[in-house]
Design a protein around this motif. Structure first.
Motif, PDB file in Angstrom:
ATOM      1  N   GLY A   1      16.493   7.436   2.264  1.00  0.00           N
ATOM      2  CA  GLY A   1      17.464   6.710   1.454  1.00  0.00           C
ATOM      3  C   GLY A   1      17.464   5.223   1.744  1.00  0.00           C
ATOM      4  N   GLN A   2      18.637   4.605   1.565  1.00  0.00           N
ATOM      5  CA  GLN A   2      18.769   3.160   1.740  1.00  0.00           C
ATOM      6  C   GLN A   2      18.488   2.726   3.174  1.00  0.00           C
ATOM      7  OE1 GLN A   2      18.933   0.565   0.013  1.00  0.00           O
ATOM      8  NE2 GLN A   2      19.265   1.443  -1.989  1.00  0.00           N
ATOM      9  N   GLY A   3      18.897   3.527   4.143  1.00  0.00           N
ATOM     10  CA  GLY A   3      18.662   3.170   5.541  1.00  0.00           C
ATOM     11  C   GLY A   3      17.185   3.042   5.840  1.00  0.00           C
ATOM     12  N   GLU A   4      16.423   3.984   5.345  1.00  0.00           N
ATOM     13  CA  GLU A   4      14.977   3.929   5.559  1.00  0.00           C
ATOM     14  C   GLU A   4      14.382   2.719   4.860  1.00  0.00           C
ATOM     15  OE1 GLU A   4      10.913   6.451   4.721  1.00  0.00           O
ATOM     16  OE2 GLU A   4      12.840   7.359   4.290  1.00  0.00           O
TER      17      GLU A   4
ATOM     18  N   SER B   1       0.823  -1.212   0.000  1.00  0.00           N
ATOM     19  CA  SER B   1       0.000   0.000   0.000  1.00  0.00           C
ATOM     20  C   SER B   1       0.856   1.260   0.000  1.00  0.00           C
ATOM     21  CB  SER B   1      -0.924   0.010   1.217  1.00  0.00           C
ATOM     22  OG  SER B   1      -0.186   0.266   2.403  1.00  0.00           O
ATOM     23  N   GLY B   2       2.162   1.092   0.241  1.00  0.00           N
ATOM     24  CA  GLY B   2       3.060   2.235   0.247  1.00  0.00           C
ATOM     25  C   GLY B   2       3.133   2.938   1.594  1.00  0.00           C
ATOM     26  N   LEU B   3       2.640   2.289   2.652  1.00  0.00           N
ATOM     27  CA  LEU B   3       2.671   2.890   3.977  1.00  0.00           C
ATOM     28  C   LEU B   3       4.101   3.194   4.404  1.00  0.00           C
ATOM     29  CD1 LEU B   3       0.988   3.605   6.549  1.00  0.00           C
ATOM     30  CD2 LEU B   3       1.707   1.383   7.405  1.00  0.00           C
ATOM     31  N   GLY B   4       4.336   4.410   4.816  1.00  0.00           N
ATOM     32  CA  GLY B   4       5.636   4.799   5.341  1.00  0.00           C
ATOM     33  C   GLY B   4       6.647   5.241   4.313  1.00  0.00           C
ATOM     34  N   GLU B   5       6.281   5.240   3.048  1.00  0.00           N
ATOM     35  CA  GLU B   5       7.231   5.686   2.027  1.00  0.00           C
ATOM     36  C   GLU B   5       7.319   7.206   2.062  1.00  0.00           C
ATOM     37  OE1 GLU B   5       6.096   4.215  -1.786  1.00  0.00           O
ATOM     38  OE2 GLU B   5       6.455   2.133  -1.232  1.00  0.00           O
ATOM     39  N   MET B   6       8.528   7.709   2.086  1.00  0.00           N
ATOM     40  CA  MET B   6       8.737   9.156   2.098  1.00  0.00           C
ATOM     41  C   MET B   6       8.679   9.678   0.666  1.00  0.00           C
ATOM     42  SD  MET B   6       9.048  10.008   5.232  1.00  0.00           S
ATOM     43  CE  MET B   6       9.724  11.642   5.177  1.00  0.00           C
ATOM     44  N   GLN B   7       8.028  10.787   0.513  1.00  0.00           N
ATOM     45  CA  GLN B   7       7.903  11.416  -0.797  1.00  0.00           C
ATOM     46  C   GLN B   7       8.886  12.571  -0.905  1.00  0.00           C
ATOM     47  OE1 GLN B   7       5.656  10.334  -3.124  1.00  0.00           O
ATOM     48  NE2 GLN B   7       5.019   8.689  -1.753  1.00  0.00           N
ATOM     49  N   GLY B   8       9.340  12.823  -2.063  1.00  0.00           N
ATOM     50  CA  GLY B   8      10.183  13.983  -2.296  1.00  0.00           C
ATOM     51  C   GLY B   8      11.626  13.777  -1.882  1.00  0.00           C
TER      52      GLY B   8
ATOM     53  N   GLN C   1      15.754  -0.094   4.221  1.00  0.00           N
ATOM     54  CA  GLN C   1      16.127  -1.343   4.880  1.00  0.00           C
ATOM     55  C   GLN C   1      15.378  -1.552   6.189  1.00  0.00           C
ATOM     56  OE1 GLN C   1      20.388  -1.210   5.176  1.00  0.00           O
ATOM     57  NE2 GLN C   1      20.681  -1.786   3.046  1.00  0.00           N
ATOM     58  N   PHE C   2      15.119  -0.491   6.926  1.00  0.00           N
ATOM     59  CA  PHE C   2      14.525  -0.641   8.250  1.00  0.00           C
ATOM     60  C   PHE C   2      13.018  -0.407   8.285  1.00  0.00           C
ATOM     61  CE2 PHE C   2      18.991  -0.051   9.271  1.00  0.00           C
ATOM     62  CZ  PHE C   2      19.177  -1.103  10.156  1.00  0.00           C
ATOM     63  N   SER C   3      12.431   0.050   7.197  1.00  0.00           N
ATOM     64  CA  SER C   3      10.989   0.295   7.207  1.00  0.00           C
ATOM     65  C   SER C   3      10.193  -0.998   7.361  1.00  0.00           C
ATOM     66  CB  SER C   3      10.572   1.040   5.941  1.00  0.00           C
ATOM     67  OG  SER C   3      10.834   0.256   4.793  1.00  0.00           O
ATOM     68  N   SER C   4      10.770  -2.119   6.946  1.00  0.00           N
ATOM     69  CA  SER C   4      10.058  -3.394   7.098  1.00  0.00           C
ATOM     70  C   SER C   4       9.873  -3.748   8.575  1.00  0.00           C
ATOM     71  CB  SER C   4      10.800  -4.520   6.385  1.00  0.00           C
ATOM     72  OG  SER C   4      12.047  -4.764   6.985  1.00  0.00           O
ATOM     73  N   PHE C   5      10.826  -3.360   9.419  1.00  0.00           N
ATOM     74  CA  PHE C   5      10.688  -3.619  10.852  1.00  0.00           C
ATOM     75  C   PHE C   5       9.507  -2.848  11.427  1.00  0.00           C
ATOM     76  CE2 PHE C   5      15.338  -4.406  10.338  1.00  0.00           C
ATOM     77  CZ  PHE C   5      15.337  -5.745  10.670  1.00  0.00           C
ATOM     78  N   LEU C   6       9.349  -1.621  11.003  1.00  0.00           N
ATOM     79  CA  LEU C   6       8.234  -0.806  11.462  1.00  0.00           C
ATOM     80  C   LEU C   6       6.913  -1.405  10.982  1.00  0.00           C
ATOM     81  CD1 LEU C   6       7.073   1.687  12.838  1.00  0.00           C
ATOM     82  CD2 LEU C   6       7.465   2.946  10.699  1.00  0.00           C
TER      83      LEU C   6
END
Length: 90
Positions: A48-51, A36-43, A53-58
Motif C-alpha cells: 500500500g501507501q507505506g510501501e 524498471s519496477g524493482l521492488g513493486e509488489m504484484q497482486g 513511500q519507503f521503497s525509494s529508501f531501499l
C-alpha cells in the motif's frame, strides 16, 4: 597519560569530486531502478501507501551498494568531466 588529538587530513579536491560523482551515479541508478519496477509488489499482497513511500529508501541504498561494488562506470566519466572542467577554468 597525555592524550593527543587525532588530526584527520581533509579530503583532497579529487576525493571530493569522486565522492560527488559517485553520488550522481547512485542517484541515476536509483531512478533507473525505480523505472524498471524493482521492488513493486504484484497482486493483493502489496504494501500500500507505506510501501510506496519507503521503497525509494531501499532503492537508494541498493544503488549506493551498486556504486560501491564498481557501478556502471558513470562515476568515472562524471569525475573526468569535472576535473577537465576545473582544469580549463583555472
Amino acid at each position: 597519560m597525555d592524550i593527543q588529538p587525532i588530526t584527520a587530513q581533509p579530503p583532497s579536491r579529487h576525493d571530493q569530486l569522486m565522492h560527488k560523482a559517485e553520488e550522481l551515479e547512485a542517484t541515476f541508478l536509483s531512478e533507473m531502478l525505480a523505472h524498471s519496477g524493482l521492488g513493486e509488489m504484484q497482486g493483493s499482497f502489496g504494501g500500500g501507501q507505506g510501501e510506496a513511500q519507503f521503497s525509494s529508501f531501499l532503492r537508494d541504498e541498493q544503488a549506493k551498494l551498486i556504486v560501491q561494488q564498481g557501478g556502471i562506470g558513470l562515476a568515472q566519466l562524471i569525475f573526468d568531466s569535472m576535473v577537465k572542467a576545473e582544469d580549463h577554468a583555472a
